[in-house]
Design a protein around this motif. Structure first.
Motif, mmCIF file in Angstrom:
data_model
loop_
_atom_site.group_PDB
_atom_site.id
_atom_site.type_symbol
_atom_site.label_atom_id
_atom_site.label_comp_id
_atom_site.label_asym_id
_atom_site.label_seq_id
_atom_site.Cartn_x
_atom_site.Cartn_y
_atom_site.Cartn_z
ATOM 1 N N VAL A 254 0.854 -1.190 0.000
ATOM 2 C CA VAL A 254 0.000 0.000 0.000
ATOM 3 C C VAL A 254 0.887 1.236 0.000
ATOM 4 N N ASP A 255 0.731 2.065 -1.035
ATOM 5 C CA ASP A 255 1.404 3.356 -1.094
ATOM 6 C C ASP A 255 0.385 4.425 -0.738
ATOM 7 N N SER A 256 0.754 5.303 0.177
ATOM 8 C CA SER A 256 -0.172 6.366 0.577
ATOM 9 C C SER A 256 0.597 7.669 0.769
ATOM 10 N N TRP A 257 -0.161 8.737 0.786
ATOM 11 C CA TRP A 257 0.434 10.053 0.970
ATOM 12 C C TRP A 257 0.715 10.252 2.447
ATOM 13 N N TYR A 258 1.921 10.721 2.763
ATOM 14 C CA TYR A 258 2.324 10.928 4.149
ATOM 15 C C TYR A 258 3.114 12.225 4.202
ATOM 16 N N GLY A 259 2.406 13.318 4.455
ATOM 17 C CA GLY A 259 3.063 14.615 4.455
ATOM 18 C C GLY A 259 3.510 14.956 3.051
ATOM 19 N N SER A 260 4.808 15.127 2.871
ATOM 20 C CA SER A 260 5.322 15.477 1.547
ATOM 21 C C SER A 260 5.954 14.279 0.843
ATOM 22 N N GLU A 261 5.752 13.080 1.378
ATOM 23 C CA GLU A 261 6.358 11.914 0.759
ATOM 24 C C GLU A 261 5.386 10.730 0.718
ATOM 25 N N THR A 262 5.766 9.728 -0.023
ATOM 26 C CA THR A 262 4.961 8.518 -0.131
ATOM 27 C C THR A 262 5.373 7.539 0.961
ATOM 28 N N LYS A 263 4.383 6.997 1.639
ATOM 29 C CA LYS A 263 4.614 5.987 2.669
ATOM 30 C C LYS A 263 4.229 4.634 2.066
ATOM 31 N N THR A 264 5.106 3.639 2.185
ATOM 32 C CA THR A 264 4.845 2.302 1.664
ATOM 33 C C THR A 264 4.789 1.318 2.821
ATOM 34 N N GLU A 265 3.705 0.524 2.844
ATOM 35 C CA GLU A 265 3.549 -0.513 3.865
ATOM 36 C C GLU A 265 3.182 -1.816 3.174
ATOM 37 N N TYR A 266 3.528 -2.924 3.821
ATOM 38 C CA TYR A 266 3.216 -4.254 3.315
ATOM 39 C C TYR A 266 2.288 -4.916 4.325
ATOM 40 N N MET A 267 1.245 -5.576 3.804
ATOM 41 C CA MET A 267 0.214 -6.106 4.684
ATOM 42 C C MET A 267 -0.280 -7.464 4.202
ATOM 43 N N THR A 268 -0.813 -8.234 5.150
ATOM 44 C CA THR A 268 -1.529 -9.459 4.821
ATOM 45 C C THR A 268 -2.925 -9.351 5.410
ATOM 46 N N TYR A 269 -3.883 -9.974 4.732
ATOM 47 C CA TYR A 269 -5.279 -9.904 5.151
ATOM 48 C C TYR A 269 -5.606 -11.043 6.106
ATOM 49 N N ASP A 270 -6.427 -10.744 7.110
ATOM 50 C CA ASP A 270 -6.890 -11.736 8.080
ATOM 51 C C ASP A 270 -8.404 -11.600 8.212
ATOM 52 N N SER A 271 -9.135 -12.524 7.600
ATOM 53 C CA SER A 271 -10.603 -12.439 7.603
ATOM 54 C C SER A 271 -11.201 -12.699 8.976
ATOM 55 N N SER A 272 -10.458 -13.324 9.886
ATOM 56 C CA SER A 272 -11.031 -13.630 11.193
ATOM 57 C C SER A 272 -11.384 -12.363 11.973
ATOM 58 N N ASP A 273 -10.669 -11.271 11.687
ATOM 59 C CA ASP A 273 -11.041 -10.007 12.337
ATOM 60 C C ASP A 273 -11.113 -8.852 11.332
ATOM 61 N N ASN A 274 -11.299 -9.182 10.053
ATOM 62 C CA ASN A 274 -11.515 -8.177 9.001
ATOM 63 C C ASN A 274 -10.427 -7.109 8.992
ATOM 64 N N SER A 275 -9.175 -7.529 9.034
ATOM 65 C CA SER A 275 -8.107 -6.539 9.130
ATOM 66 C C SER A 275 -6.915 -6.906 8.259
#
Length: 168
Positions: free
Chosen positions: A129-150
């Motif tokens: 996930v790339d998102s706007w963070y102030g004046s720069e791009t923030k990149t995070e890596y995630m895995t999905y967990d349906s047991s708690d919708n997160s």
């Protein structure tokens, strides 16, 4: 025999209440159909049907852009999640929306992007996930967990993939 069946049922109910287990209804196999129909109609009509509660990016409204979707099981629970993204000549597929089946509220857009900030499906069903963070791009890596919708943040990097989308 009748008493034995009643005792077994009571024991089963007690296990549910005392072990913290809870019954989760199964995820409907075609939960995404209404969402797909909304997008298909939107692309066909130039978003004349746009629901004000569902933000549609300018990229999606641009008739020069092509969009598609992928149904894939991100967490291995046997139920597909719905990923929507741009169909272009980029080396990797840029995703703009991820929908899940939320057991409490139904079809739910859990992530949205676009306008220069996207999500990418990576090997092992990791989502970048790339998102706007102030004046720069923030990149995070995630895995999905349906047991708690997160989505759980994990260490990266993971390489984004070029995936085959079904065109709307």
């Amino acid at each position: 025999m009748k008493r034995m069946i009643i005792n077994l049922m009571a024991a089963g109910l007690a296990m549910v209440f005392f072990c913290g287990c809870e019954f989760k209804p199964p995820i409907p196999a075609d939960w995404y159909d209404v969402t797909l129909d909304y997008y298909k109609t939107g692309f066909e009509t130039g978003w004349a049907n746009e629901d004000p509660s569902v933000w549609i990016s300018d990229e999606m409204k641009d008739p020069d852009n092509s969009f598609g979707y992928l149904l894939t099981d991100l967490d291995g629970d046997g139920a597909d999640e719905l990923l929507i993204g741009l169909m272009d000549d980029s080396e990797v597929t840029k995703l703009t929306d991820i929908y899940i089946w939320h057991r409490d509220i139904g079809s739910f857009r859990i992530m949205t992007g676009g306008e220069g900030y996207y999500m990418y499906l990576c090997e092992g069903n990791v989502v970048r996930v790339d998102s706007w963070y102030g004046s720069e791009t923030k990149t995070e890596y995630m895995t999905y967990d349906s047991s708690d919708n997160s989505f759980l943040i994990i260490e990266g990097p993971a390489e984004p993939l070029k995936i085959e989308l079904t065109e709307f």
